[in-house]
Design a protein around this motif. Structure first.
Motif, PDB file in Angstrom:
ATOM      1  N   THR A  12      38.320  50.651  52.619  1.00 30.72           N
ATOM      2  CA  THR A  12      38.451  49.355  53.277  1.00 30.72           C
ATOM      3  C   THR A  12      39.898  49.145  53.700  1.00 30.72           C
ATOM      4  OG1 THR A  12      38.152  46.981  53.002  1.00 30.72           O
ATOM      5  CG2 THR A  12      38.814  48.192  51.061  1.00 30.72           C
ATOM      6  N   GLY A  13      40.106  48.229  54.617  1.00 30.43           N
ATOM      7  CA  GLY A  13      41.451  47.949  55.091  1.00 30.43           C
ATOM      8  C   GLY A  13      42.144  46.838  54.317  1.00 30.43           C
ATOM      9  N   ASP A  14      41.558  46.381  53.222  1.00 31.96           N
ATOM     10  CA  ASP A  14      42.096  45.269  52.449  1.00 31.96           C
ATOM     11  C   ASP A  14      43.159  45.748  51.467  1.00 31.96           C
ATOM     12  OD1 ASP A  14      42.535  42.792  51.405  1.00 31.96           O
ATOM     13  OD2 ASP A  14      40.488  42.474  50.722  1.00 31.96           O
ATOM     14  N   VAL A  15      44.292  46.183  51.994  1.00 33.31           N
ATOM     15  CA  VAL A  15      45.338  46.836  51.211  1.00 33.31           C
ATOM     16  C   VAL A  15      45.906  45.931  50.124  1.00 33.31           C
ATOM     17  CG1 VAL A  15      47.632  47.884  51.341  1.00 33.31           C
ATOM     18  CG2 VAL A  15      45.935  48.389  53.093  1.00 33.31           C
ATOM     19  N   ASP A  16      46.219  44.708  50.471  1.00 34.75           N
ATOM     20  CA  ASP A  16      46.849  43.800  49.513  1.00 34.75           C
ATOM     21  C   ASP A  16      45.917  43.448  48.357  1.00 34.75           C
ATOM     22  OD1 ASP A  16      49.259  43.734  50.914  1.00 34.75           O
ATOM     23  OD2 ASP A  16      48.584  42.084  52.172  1.00 34.75           O
ATOM     24  N   ARG A  17      44.638  43.170  48.645  1.00 32.33           N
ATOM     25  CA  ARG A  17      43.684  42.830  47.594  1.00 32.33           C
ATOM     26  C   ARG A  17      43.504  43.985  46.621  1.00 32.33           C
ATOM     27  NH1 ARG A  17      38.762  44.167  46.273  1.00 32.33           N
ATOM     28  NH2 ARG A  17      38.291  45.144  48.256  1.00 32.33           N
ATOM     29  N   LEU A  18      43.332  45.189  47.158  1.00 30.06           N
ATOM     30  CA  LEU A  18      43.130  46.351  46.288  1.00 30.06           C
ATOM     31  C   LEU A  18      44.363  46.615  45.429  1.00 30.06           C
ATOM     32  CD1 LEU A  18      41.193  48.723  48.672  1.00 30.06           C
ATOM     33  CD2 LEU A  18      40.316  47.572  46.635  1.00 30.06           C
ATOM     34  N   SER A  20      46.530  44.410  44.362  1.00 32.33           N
ATOM     35  CA  SER A  20      46.535  43.378  43.321  1.00 32.33           C
ATOM     36  C   SER A  20      45.490  43.665  42.246  1.00 32.33           C
ATOM     37  CB  SER A  20      46.256  41.999  43.934  1.00 32.33           C
ATOM     38  OG  SER A  20      47.289  41.630  44.791  1.00 32.33           O
ATOM     39  N   ASP A  21      44.311  44.103  42.670  1.00 31.26           N
ATOM     40  CA  ASP A  21      43.251  44.435  41.711  1.00 31.26           C
ATOM     41  C   ASP A  21      43.675  45.570  40.792  1.00 31.26           C
ATOM     42  OD1 ASP A  21      41.712  42.477  42.894  1.00 31.26           O
ATOM     43  OD2 ASP A  21      40.326  43.879  43.864  1.00 31.26           O
ATOM     44  N   MET A  22      44.310  46.580  41.343  1.00 35.14           N
ATOM     45  CA  MET A  22      44.757  47.704  40.515  1.00 35.14           C
ATOM     46  C   MET A  22      45.853  47.267  39.547  1.00 35.14           C
ATOM     47  SD  MET A  22      44.637  51.062  42.973  1.00 35.14           S
ATOM     48  CE  MET A  22      44.908  50.337  44.585  1.00 35.14           C
ATOM     49  N   LEU A  23      46.810  46.483  40.018  1.00 42.81           N
ATOM     50  CA  LEU A  23      47.897  46.028  39.150  1.00 42.81           C
ATOM     51  C   LEU A  23      47.385  45.168  37.997  1.00 42.81           C
ATOM     52  CD1 LEU A  23      50.644  45.229  41.783  1.00 42.81           C
ATOM     53  CD2 LEU A  23      50.778  46.960  39.971  1.00 42.81           C
ATOM     54  N   LEU A  29      49.939  50.526  33.746  1.00 45.68           N
ATOM     55  CA  LEU A  29      50.320  50.809  35.125  1.00 45.68           C
ATOM     56  C   LEU A  29      51.789  50.501  35.327  1.00 45.68           C
ATOM     57  CD1 LEU A  29      47.141  50.521  35.567  1.00 45.68           C
ATOM     58  CD2 LEU A  29      47.799  49.901  37.870  1.00 45.68           C
ATOM     59  N   ASP A  30      52.537  51.488  35.782  1.00 47.53           N
ATOM     60  CA  ASP A  30      53.956  51.292  36.096  1.00 47.53           C
ATOM     61  C   ASP A  30      54.131  50.755  37.500  1.00 47.53           C
ATOM     62  OD1 ASP A  30      54.785  52.200  33.615  1.00 47.53           O
ATOM     63  OD2 ASP A  30      55.024  54.259  34.311  1.00 47.53           O
ATOM     64  N   SER A  31      53.350  51.305  38.445  1.00 45.86           N
ATOM     65  CA  SER A  31      53.496  50.877  39.832  1.00 45.86           C
ATOM     66  C   SER A  31      52.275  51.277  40.649  1.00 45.86           C
ATOM     67  CB  SER A  31      54.748  51.498  40.454  1.00 45.86           C
ATOM     68  OG  SER A  31      54.639  52.910  40.497  1.00 45.86           O
ATOM     69  N   HIS A  61      38.592  54.007  40.151  1.00 41.18           N
ATOM     70  CA  HIS A  61      37.564  54.693  40.940  1.00 41.18           C
ATOM     71  C   HIS A  61      36.324  53.820  41.155  1.00 41.18           C
ATOM     72  CE1 HIS A  61      35.695  58.264  42.660  1.00 41.18           C
ATOM     73  NE2 HIS A  61      34.593  57.896  42.022  1.00 41.18           N
ATOM     74  N   GLU A  62      35.998  52.999  40.170  1.00 44.95           N
ATOM     75  CA  GLU A  62      34.792  52.170  40.242  1.00 44.95           C
ATOM     76  C   GLU A  62      34.993  50.849  40.984  1.00 44.95           C
ATOM     77  OE1 GLU A  62      33.640  51.906  36.128  1.00 44.95           O
ATOM     78  OE2 GLU A  62      32.670  53.881  36.197  1.00 44.95           O
ATOM     79  N   MET A  63      36.213  50.550  41.430  1.00 44.68           N
ATOM     80  CA  MET A  63      36.467  49.300  42.157  1.00 44.68           C
ATOM     81  C   MET A  63      35.788  49.311  43.520  1.00 44.68           C
ATOM     82  SD  MET A  63      40.481  48.524  41.711  1.00 44.68           S
ATOM     83  CE  MET A  63      41.089  47.767  40.237  1.00 44.68           C
ATOM     84  N   PRO A  64      35.212  48.173  43.917  1.00 45.12           N
ATOM     85  CA  PRO A  64      34.678  48.077  45.284  1.00 45.12           C
ATOM     86  C   PRO A  64      35.804  48.286  46.297  1.00 45.12           C
ATOM     87  CG  PRO A  64      33.976  46.207  43.934  1.00 45.12           C
ATOM     88  CD  PRO A  64      35.009  46.955  43.143  1.00 45.12           C
ATOM     89  N   GLY A  65      35.543  49.140  47.278  1.00 45.98           N
ATOM     90  CA  GLY A  65      36.547  49.414  48.306  1.00 45.98           C
ATOM     91  C   GLY A  65      37.322  50.698  48.069  1.00 45.98           C
TER      92      GLY A  65
END
Length: 76
Positions: A12-18, A20-23, A29-31, A61-65
């Motif tokens: 998906t193109g939702d870079v900012d949301r993904l 934030s979800d990963m962080l 998570l360091d970065s 890996h299991e996150m939507p997107g």
């Protein structure tokens, strides 16, 4: 301590949301860096052991997107 890098390809193109979800996943998570190239993000993880790396990589890996992940554990 184990340092690992998770290469993440988004579908998906939702870079900012993904990002934030990963962080928000874990204190290990360091970065999360948005990068150009074959993958969309490089996630740096520093945790107690390999099982913790697996837990974080699986959660990403299991996150939507998320289309695909590849995980590399640093050897030094």
């Amino acid at each position: 301590m184990v340092t690992a890098y998770v290469m993440v390809k988004a579908s998906t193109g939702d870079v900012d949301r993904l990002k934030s979800d990963m962080l928000a996943l874990d204190d290990g998570l360091d970065s999360v860096s948005v990068v150009a190239g074959d993958v969309d993000y490089i996630v740096k993880v520093t945790v107690d052991g390999p099982e913790d790396v697996k837990e974080i990589a699986t959660a990403i890996h299991e996150m939507p997107g998320i289309e695909n992940t590849q995980t590399y554990i640093a050897m030094d």
